[in-house]
Design a protein around this motif. Structure first.
Motif, PDB file in Angstrom:
ATOM      1  N   PRO A   1     -12.865  44.381  51.647  1.00  0.00           N
ATOM      2  CA  PRO A   1     -11.871  45.372  52.070  1.00  0.00           C
ATOM      3  C   PRO A   1     -11.616  46.398  50.971  1.00  0.00           C
ATOM      4  O   PRO A   1     -11.706  46.097  49.777  1.00  0.00           O
ATOM      5  CB  PRO A   1     -10.624  44.522  52.343  1.00  0.00           C
ATOM      6  CG  PRO A   1     -11.129  43.146  52.595  1.00  0.00           C
ATOM      7  CD  PRO A   1     -12.353  42.998  51.744  1.00  0.00           C
TER       8      PRO A   1
ATOM      9  N   TYR B   1      -8.889  47.646  49.950  1.00  0.00           N
ATOM     10  CA  TYR B   1      -7.748  47.356  49.075  1.00  0.00           C
ATOM     11  C   TYR B   1      -8.110  46.363  47.972  1.00  0.00           C
ATOM     12  O   TYR B   1      -7.408  46.268  46.967  1.00  0.00           O
ATOM     13  CB  TYR B   1      -6.554  46.846  49.894  1.00  0.00           C
ATOM     14  CG  TYR B   1      -6.699  45.457  50.475  1.00  0.00           C
ATOM     15  CD1 TYR B   1      -6.374  44.325  49.732  1.00  0.00           C
ATOM     16  CD2 TYR B   1      -7.135  45.282  51.778  1.00  0.00           C
ATOM     17  CE1 TYR B   1      -6.507  43.058  50.269  1.00  0.00           C
ATOM     18  CE2 TYR B   1      -7.271  44.022  52.326  1.00  0.00           C
ATOM     19  CZ  TYR B   1      -6.947  42.913  51.570  1.00  0.00           C
ATOM     20  OH  TYR B   1      -7.079  41.655  52.107  1.00  0.00           O
TER      21      TYR B   1
ATOM     22  N   LEU C   1       0.783  46.740  47.731  1.00  0.00           N
ATOM     23  CA  LEU C   1       0.929  47.355  49.042  1.00  0.00           C
ATOM     24  C   LEU C   1       2.091  46.699  49.794  1.00  0.00           C
ATOM     25  O   LEU C   1       2.211  45.476  49.815  1.00  0.00           O
ATOM     26  CB  LEU C   1      -0.366  47.220  49.841  1.00  0.00           C
ATOM     27  CG  LEU C   1      -1.560  48.016  49.311  1.00  0.00           C
ATOM     28  CD1 LEU C   1      -2.831  47.636  50.062  1.00  0.00           C
ATOM     29  CD2 LEU C   1      -1.307  49.506  49.423  1.00  0.00           C
TER      30      LEU C   1
ATOM     31  N   LEU D   1      -7.731  43.972  61.146  1.00  0.00           N
ATOM     32  CA  LEU D   1      -7.453  45.006  60.155  1.00  0.00           C
ATOM     33  C   LEU D   1      -7.680  44.495  58.733  1.00  0.00           C
ATOM     34  O   LEU D   1      -7.366  43.343  58.419  1.00  0.00           O
ATOM     35  CB  LEU D   1      -6.001  45.493  60.285  1.00  0.00           C
ATOM     36  CG  LEU D   1      -5.619  46.218  61.577  1.00  0.00           C
ATOM     37  CD1 LEU D   1      -4.146  46.611  61.535  1.00  0.00           C
ATOM     38  CD2 LEU D   1      -6.482  47.448  61.792  1.00  0.00           C
ATOM     39  N   HIS D   2      -8.188  45.373  57.874  1.00  0.00           N
ATOM     40  CA  HIS D   2      -8.357  45.051  56.454  1.00  0.00           C
ATOM     41  C   HIS D   2      -7.105  45.523  55.706  1.00  0.00           C
ATOM     42  O   HIS D   2      -7.075  46.616  55.137  1.00  0.00           O
ATOM     43  CB  HIS D   2      -9.606  45.738  55.893  1.00  0.00           C
ATOM     44  CG  HIS D   2     -10.883  45.056  56.275  1.00  0.00           C
ATOM     45  ND1 HIS D   2     -12.094  45.349  55.699  1.00  0.00           N
ATOM     46  CD2 HIS D   2     -11.126  44.052  57.165  1.00  0.00           C
ATOM     47  CE1 HIS D   2     -13.034  44.574  56.231  1.00  0.00           C
ATOM     48  NE2 HIS D   2     -12.466  43.788  57.126  1.00  0.00           N
ATOM     49  N   TYR D   3      -6.094  44.690  55.739  1.00  0.00           N
ATOM     50  CA  TYR D   3      -4.832  44.987  55.046  1.00  0.00           C
ATOM     51  C   TYR D   3      -4.189  43.644  54.698  1.00  0.00           C
ATOM     52  O   TYR D   3      -4.202  42.717  55.515  1.00  0.00           O
ATOM     53  CB  TYR D   3      -3.902  45.817  55.920  1.00  0.00           C
ATOM     54  CG  TYR D   3      -2.715  46.384  55.164  1.00  0.00           C
ATOM     55  CD1 TYR D   3      -2.843  47.550  54.426  1.00  0.00           C
ATOM     56  CD2 TYR D   3      -1.486  45.731  55.174  1.00  0.00           C
ATOM     57  CE1 TYR D   3      -1.775  48.074  53.722  1.00  0.00           C
ATOM     58  CE2 TYR D   3      -0.412  46.237  54.462  1.00  0.00           C
ATOM     59  CZ  TYR D   3      -0.552  47.409  53.739  1.00  0.00           C
ATOM     60  OH  TYR D   3       0.513  47.917  53.021  1.00  0.00           O
TER      61      TYR D   3
ATOM     62  N   TYR E   1       0.635  42.236  56.900  1.00  0.00           N
ATOM     63  CA  TYR E   1       1.177  42.964  58.055  1.00  0.00           C
ATOM     64  C   TYR E   1       1.470  41.992  59.194  1.00  0.00           C
ATOM     65  O   TYR E   1       0.982  40.863  59.228  1.00  0.00           O
ATOM     66  CB  TYR E   1       0.207  44.044  58.520  1.00  0.00           C
ATOM     67  CG  TYR E   1      -1.052  43.552  59.204  1.00  0.00           C
ATOM     68  CD1 TYR E   1      -1.147  43.516  60.592  1.00  0.00           C
ATOM     69  CD2 TYR E   1      -2.155  43.136  58.462  1.00  0.00           C
ATOM     70  CE1 TYR E   1      -2.302  43.084  61.224  1.00  0.00           C
ATOM     71  CE2 TYR E   1      -3.314  42.701  59.081  1.00  0.00           C
ATOM     72  CZ  TYR E   1      -3.386  42.682  60.474  1.00  0.00           C
ATOM     73  OH  TYR E   1      -4.529  42.245  61.093  1.00  0.00           O
TER      74      TYR E   1
ATOM     75  N   ASP F   1      -9.848  49.908  58.809  1.00  0.00           N
ATOM     76  CA  ASP F   1      -9.160  50.402  57.614  1.00  0.00           C
ATOM     77  C   ASP F   1      -8.000  51.336  57.953  1.00  0.00           C
ATOM     78  O   ASP F   1      -7.460  52.003  57.065  1.00  0.00           O
ATOM     79  CB  ASP F   1     -10.155  51.145  56.701  1.00  0.00           C
ATOM     80  CG  ASP F   1     -11.254  50.232  56.196  1.00  0.00           C
ATOM     81  OD1 ASP F   1     -10.932  49.128  55.725  1.00  0.00           O
ATOM     82  OD2 ASP F   1     -12.435  50.622  56.284  1.00  0.00           O
TER      83      ASP F   1
ATOM     84  N   LEU G   1      -4.817  50.904  58.751  1.00  0.00           N
ATOM     85  CA  LEU G   1      -3.541  50.675  58.081  1.00  0.00           C
ATOM     86  C   LEU G   1      -3.638  50.980  56.590  1.00  0.00           C
ATOM     87  O   LEU G   1      -2.695  51.519  55.983  1.00  0.00           O
ATOM     88  CB  LEU G   1      -3.098  49.225  58.304  1.00  0.00           C
ATOM     89  CG  LEU G   1      -1.592  48.957  58.271  1.00  0.00           C
ATOM     90  CD1 LEU G   1      -0.854  49.862  59.222  1.00  0.00           C
ATOM     91  CD2 LEU G   1      -1.321  47.494  58.607  1.00  0.00           C
ATOM     92  N   TYR G   2      -4.765  50.666  55.993  1.00  0.00           N
ATOM     93  CA  TYR G   2      -4.948  50.949  54.563  1.00  0.00           C
ATOM     94  C   TYR G   2      -4.826  52.443  54.301  1.00  0.00           C
ATOM     95  O   TYR G   2      -4.130  52.866  53.374  1.00  0.00           O
ATOM     96  CB  TYR G   2      -6.306  50.427  54.104  1.00  0.00           C
ATOM     97  CG  TYR G   2      -6.695  50.894  52.712  1.00  0.00           C
ATOM     98  CD1 TYR G   2      -6.192  50.265  51.580  1.00  0.00           C
ATOM     99  CD2 TYR G   2      -7.547  51.993  52.535  1.00  0.00           C
ATOM    100  CE1 TYR G   2      -6.540  50.691  50.304  1.00  0.00           C
ATOM    101  CE2 TYR G   2      -7.898  52.430  51.266  1.00  0.00           C
ATOM    102  CZ  TYR G   2      -7.383  51.784  50.153  1.00  0.00           C
ATOM    103  OH  TYR G   2      -7.709  52.214  48.902  1.00  0.00           O
TER     104      TYR G   2
ATOM    105  N   VAL H   1      -1.111  53.748  54.858  1.00  0.00           N
ATOM    106  CA  VAL H   1      -0.178  53.362  53.790  1.00  0.00           C
ATOM    107  C   VAL H   1      -0.551  54.042  52.482  1.00  0.00           C
ATOM    108  O   VAL H   1       0.333  54.480  51.726  1.00  0.00           O
ATOM    109  CB  VAL H   1      -0.139  51.831  53.641  1.00  0.00           C
ATOM    110  CG1 VAL H   1       0.724  51.426  52.450  1.00  0.00           C
ATOM    111  CG2 VAL H   1       0.377  51.185  54.918  1.00  0.00           C
ATOM    112  N   HIS H   2      -1.832  54.148  52.201  1.00  0.00           N
ATOM    113  CA  HIS H   2      -2.249  54.806  50.956  1.00  0.00           C
ATOM    114  C   HIS H   2      -1.741  56.251  50.928  1.00  0.00           C
ATOM    115  O   HIS H   2      -1.241  56.725  49.902  1.00  0.00           O
ATOM    116  CB  HIS H   2      -3.772  54.782  50.826  1.00  0.00           C
ATOM    117  CG  HIS H   2      -4.277  55.465  49.596  1.00  0.00           C
ATOM    118  ND1 HIS H   2      -4.630  56.801  49.580  1.00  0.00           N
ATOM    119  CD2 HIS H   2      -4.462  55.017  48.326  1.00  0.00           C
ATOM    120  CE1 HIS H   2      -5.012  57.137  48.364  1.00  0.00           C
ATOM    121  NE2 HIS H   2      -4.927  56.073  47.585  1.00  0.00           N
TER     122      HIS H   2
END
Length: 869
Positions: free
Chosen positions: A311, A313, A322, A348-350, A353, A414, A416-417, A420-421
């Motif tokens: 991922p 992140y 995060l 998702l890759h986060y 969450y 990606d 959500l990443y 948020v980024h």
């Protein structure tokens, strides 16, 4: 640094065993290997002095094998070469699971488009290059050219050059359909955007991270819904130390992937470089030396590039942890696409969450589907509308950030990443991203997906938004709580626009992340598409009640930024502006889209259609007018044709019937949407009759009809108009009046929706007198409602047609009795209408008198000199 080991130490049996190498595909902003997302992590390779006479510009196979082994250890998965490679080179690349992007060179930098022979030679070279290794698994694709000089592009014009580049793309696709095709652009011709390429790429050498971040944001918006990569970037280690190169390249790779690009090529793999028949020795851009000694940049990049399936992140760790995110999905009868939505959110890759699902009273099998997702917090309520459902989700959210998508969307892994980024990268209160239509299943769905009116973002700059669509947005939870969440009045749509505007009115900024992609199913049928547009029109009308300053006289929203859609209705009227620099020498020759043409909006509007019909009916008795309505409708048709020609329909469904359907949708969509706006206004917000009929019971001075338009109030203690306005607003609320407050963009204080026929507006000012005394004046102005305008226009049209028709029948003089009757009826109706407005104004004047007394002001008689509104 130590030299490379021998060939047999580098090439293990495992590394050469890979033979199954599927061709890459493009889906929206990214590349995919099958169903797995694939980021291009590339280096440029060569050109080299040929190892043998008349051989390719490549090293010997043993040296190539050494290079490929070291590339794989670094994490490189694609390389760019500048000549058509031999078969053995691709076979070797395949054994190391490396893909090759071939740059097809042009040897002429002259006015080639004026030379038919030169044009045919270029096309023949492209065809030969595509045929040479067609179908090979290691072939990623072709750069059909590299950095056409800006003065050459300026000479021919961007459009003509784009058409030629598109013709080369078609040649590539004809000879190797699975190969990807692109043009390696650079900043002096950033505006060169051939539409048929698979992705956009730029050679960019910006060393300051802030400059690079800003420019990548710009390029991302130019790329639209296609992938963006950087096709060259590097630093010379003769003029800069290796430590600086290592820092720059790691910063570059981090910036590229955090900015949501689909990949990058580092220039170059090695210092060894051969061009124009000579070895270049005064540049050293490689991350390994000519002798294949690894530089410090190699080791620095390895931690970022190796194992790219990790991922983002984990590969590019942020400076701060995060935050937890709560994803809220609200749905009403969304079972058809719900499973796809939930599956995408599960993957998702986060790191941290939750998913909160709010079922707003669905009557389909939504809850049966949700049983398969036990980790999702499932909230069921009776149907209360979208805004209420979102507020329920906010209340249940545990995260510091609340993200929203819809049940007819699928999120990129990606998503959500990137959201948020971007949210944390600046002082943003909210952030949004693009929504892209997934591949269609039939030609009608493909055409509807290309039709106008889909949810879209509006950008003030490359990174700051004026509006982000509700299917792809995220907020700091404190920001939503500060404005009181979503307004329950918006049950179907418009809630996202209202929240964005309210945040901006409080001084907050909304960010935009072009890589935070969700796949948004468009409507599957024409009927449901028009139903959606009617809902959007209704929402626009409701927004207008609350945010009058953002709307024009016809009810269309007035955006300060640019609306980013697949195609524009004004393509025949608004061409983008290009800054070339003096004499075309600008290093960054930027393209700037023009604001949406009001002329195109007028020609496609329902109001233009009404005028066209009005003149058509007039032309029945007046033969000399009969050509005019045909010309007017022809202009409307021209706008629709412009959209039809510009919009993209998926290639396999792009047929004549699809284009004709798109033309129909492009013409009908503004009319349907405006029709819903008008009917919402007609039946919409107005003060109940019982409120108007109820007399004020509190003590107040009797207000004469003549004084109702201009009121005055005296204060011995320095009370000003703010006190009066506060009490007036409070009293209006208590009695049940419908009204809107000034937001700073109007010249009135309160707008009252009094009745179907009339609106009223209050405007105030305070005069300052000695010893702290104040005189506050209030203008009470009558304002014609939209319904009155429509009814009046229809009445006048009917009256004119009636009189003109009877003149045609009776002769030139006509029958004066009929004309007098028509004029008499019109005058009587106008008198009744105007008296009704005077009554409403008088009633409001009494309310203001009561509010003044409550505020501690003394009502006065008529004051001379009050200005008219």
């Amino acid at each position: 640094m130590e030299k490379l080991p021998a060939v047999h130490d580098v090439v293990s049996a495992a590394s050469v065993a890979a033979t199954d190498l599927p061709r890459l595909q493009v889906r929206a902003k990214f590349f995919f290997e099958g169903e797995a997302k694939f980021y291009l992590q590339g280096v440029t390779y060569g050109p080299f002095r040929p190892a043998t006479k008349d051989g390719p510009n490549l090293p010997a196979p043993e040296r190539v094998s050494q290079d490929f082994g070291l590339m794989r250890e670094l994490g490189v998965n694609v390389l760019r070469v500048y000549h058509t490679p031999p078969r053995w080179f691709l076979d070797l690349a395949q054994s190391y699971r490396l893909r090759v992007m071939v740059t097809i060179p042009w040897h002429k930098r002259v006015l080639f488009l004026d030379d038919r022979e030169a044009v045919e030679t270029i096309r023949e070279n492209v065809a030969i290059a595509a045929q040479a290794n067609a179908g090979h698994p290691a072939m990623l694709g072709f750069f059909i050219d590299n950095e056409i000089p800006p003065d050459l592009v300026r000479w021919y014009g961007a459009r003509r050059m784009e058409e030629f580049l598109n013709s080369l793309v078609r040649i590539v696709k004809k000879n190797d359909p699975a190969a990807l095709a692109a043009y390696a652009n650079f900043p002096p011709t950033e505006y060169l955007l051939p539409s048929e390429v698979d992705f956009y790429s730029y050679n960019v050498y910006l060393h300051r991270r802030k400059d690079l971040v800003n420019y990548l944001g710009r390029l991302q918006n130019l790329a639209g819904d296609k992938p963006l990569i950087l096709s060259e970037f590097g630093m010379d280690t003769i003029r800069h130390p290796e430590e600086e190169q290592a820092q720059l390249l790691t910063e570059h790779v981090t910036t590229v992937f955090e900015s949501g690009l689909a990949g990058t090529f580092i220039f170059s793999w090695t210092d060894e470089w051969f061009t124009d028949g000579v070895d270049v020795t005064d540049w050293a851009f490689g991350i390994v030396t000519t002798e294949r000694r690894t530089k410090k940049s190699y080791e620095a990049l390895q931690s970022l590039l190796k194992n790219p399936e990790r991922p983002l992140y984990q590969r590019f760790k942020p400076a701060t942890e995060l935050p937890m995110v709560s994803i809220v999905v609200c749905s009403y009868n969304g079972a058809r696409t719900l499973r796809d939505c939930m599956l995408s959110l599960q993957g998702l890759h986060y790191p941290n969450y939750e998913v909160v699902f709010v079922d707003d009273g669905s009557k389909d099998n939504t809850q049966e589907i949700m049983k398969d997702f036990p980790n999702v917090r499932n909230i069921v309520q009776i149907n209360k509308g979208l805004s209420v459902a979102r507020n329920v989700g906010i209340a249940a959210a545990k995260g510091e950030v609340v993200a929203f998508t819809d049940s007819d969307c699928m999120a990129d892994r990606d998503w959500l990443y990137f959201l948020v980024h971007t949210l944390l990268s600046s002082d943003f209160a909210a952030v949004g991203g693009p929504n892209i239509s997934p591949p269609a299943t039939d030609w009608i769905q493909a055409t509807v997906g290309a039709a106008p009116g889909s949810p879209s973002h509006v950008l003030l700059t490359d990174t700051i938004a004026e509006h982000v669509p509700g299917c792809n947005m995220a907020y700091h939870k404190w920001a939503l709580e500060e404005i009181g969440g979503f307004d329950p009045e918006y049950r179907k749509a418009g809630d996202d626009v209202d929240v964005c505007w309210r945040l901006m009115q409080r001084g907050y900024v909304i960010g935009f992340s072009p890589a935070a992609v969700v796949w948004h199913y468009r409507r599957f049928e024409v009927r449901t598409y028009f139903s959606q547009q009617l809902g959007y029109g209704e929402a626009e009308a409701m927004l207008r009640y609350k945010h009058l300053q953002y709307f024009g006289p016809t009810g269309s929203a007035i955006w300060h930024g640019n609306v980013y859609t697949q195609a524009r209705m004004d393509s025949f009227f608004s061409r983008p502006i290009i800054y070339h620099g003096i004499f075309g020498t600008g290093l960054f020759q930027c393209i700037y889209p023009k604001r949406y043409s009001p002329f195109a909006g007028l020609l496609s509007s329902l109001e233009w259609l009404a005028v066209t019909l009005f003149i058509f009916f007039l032309s029945i008795p007046l033969a000399w007018l009969r050509l005019l309505p045909l010309i007017m409708f022809g202009l409307t048709l021209l706008v629709g044709l412009g959209y039809m020609a510009q919009a993209r329909i998926e290639a396999k469904f792009d047929t004549i019937p699809a284009r004709l359907l798109l033309l129909y949708l492009a013409i009908m969509q503004p009319w349907r949407r405006a029709w819903a706006r008008y009917f919402t206004w007609l039946r919409g917000k107005r003060t109940p009759r019982t409120v108007i009929a109820t007399k004020e019971q509190a003590p107040h001075l009797s207000v004469s009809w003549s004084r109702a338009g201009h009121l005055a109030f005296w204060s011995e203690t320095g009370l000003e108009r703010s006190h009066l306005l506060a009490k007036t607003e409070q009293l209006l609320e208590e009695e049940g009046w419908k009204f809107s407050l000034d937001t700073g963009w109007t010249n009135w204080d309160l707008h009252i929706f009094a009745s179907r026929w009339w609106n009223l507006r209050l405007r105030s000012m305070t005069e300052i007198y000695p010893h702290g005394k104040r005189l506050t004046r209030v203008g009470n102005f009558m304002n014609v409602s939209t319904f009155s305008s429509l009814a009046g226009g229809l009445l006048l049209t009917f009256s004119l047609v009636t009189m003109l028709t009877q003149q045609q029948v009776k002769g030139k003089a006509g029958d004066p009795i009929i004309s007098l009757i028509v004029l008499g009826v019109v005058s009587l109706l106008a008198s009744v209408w105007f008296i009704h407005g005077l009554r409403l104004r008088h009633r409001l004047a009494e309310l203001v008198e009561v509010a003044a007394i409550r505020a501690g002001l003394q009502p006065l008689g008529q004051v001379k000199g009050a200005s008219k509104g």
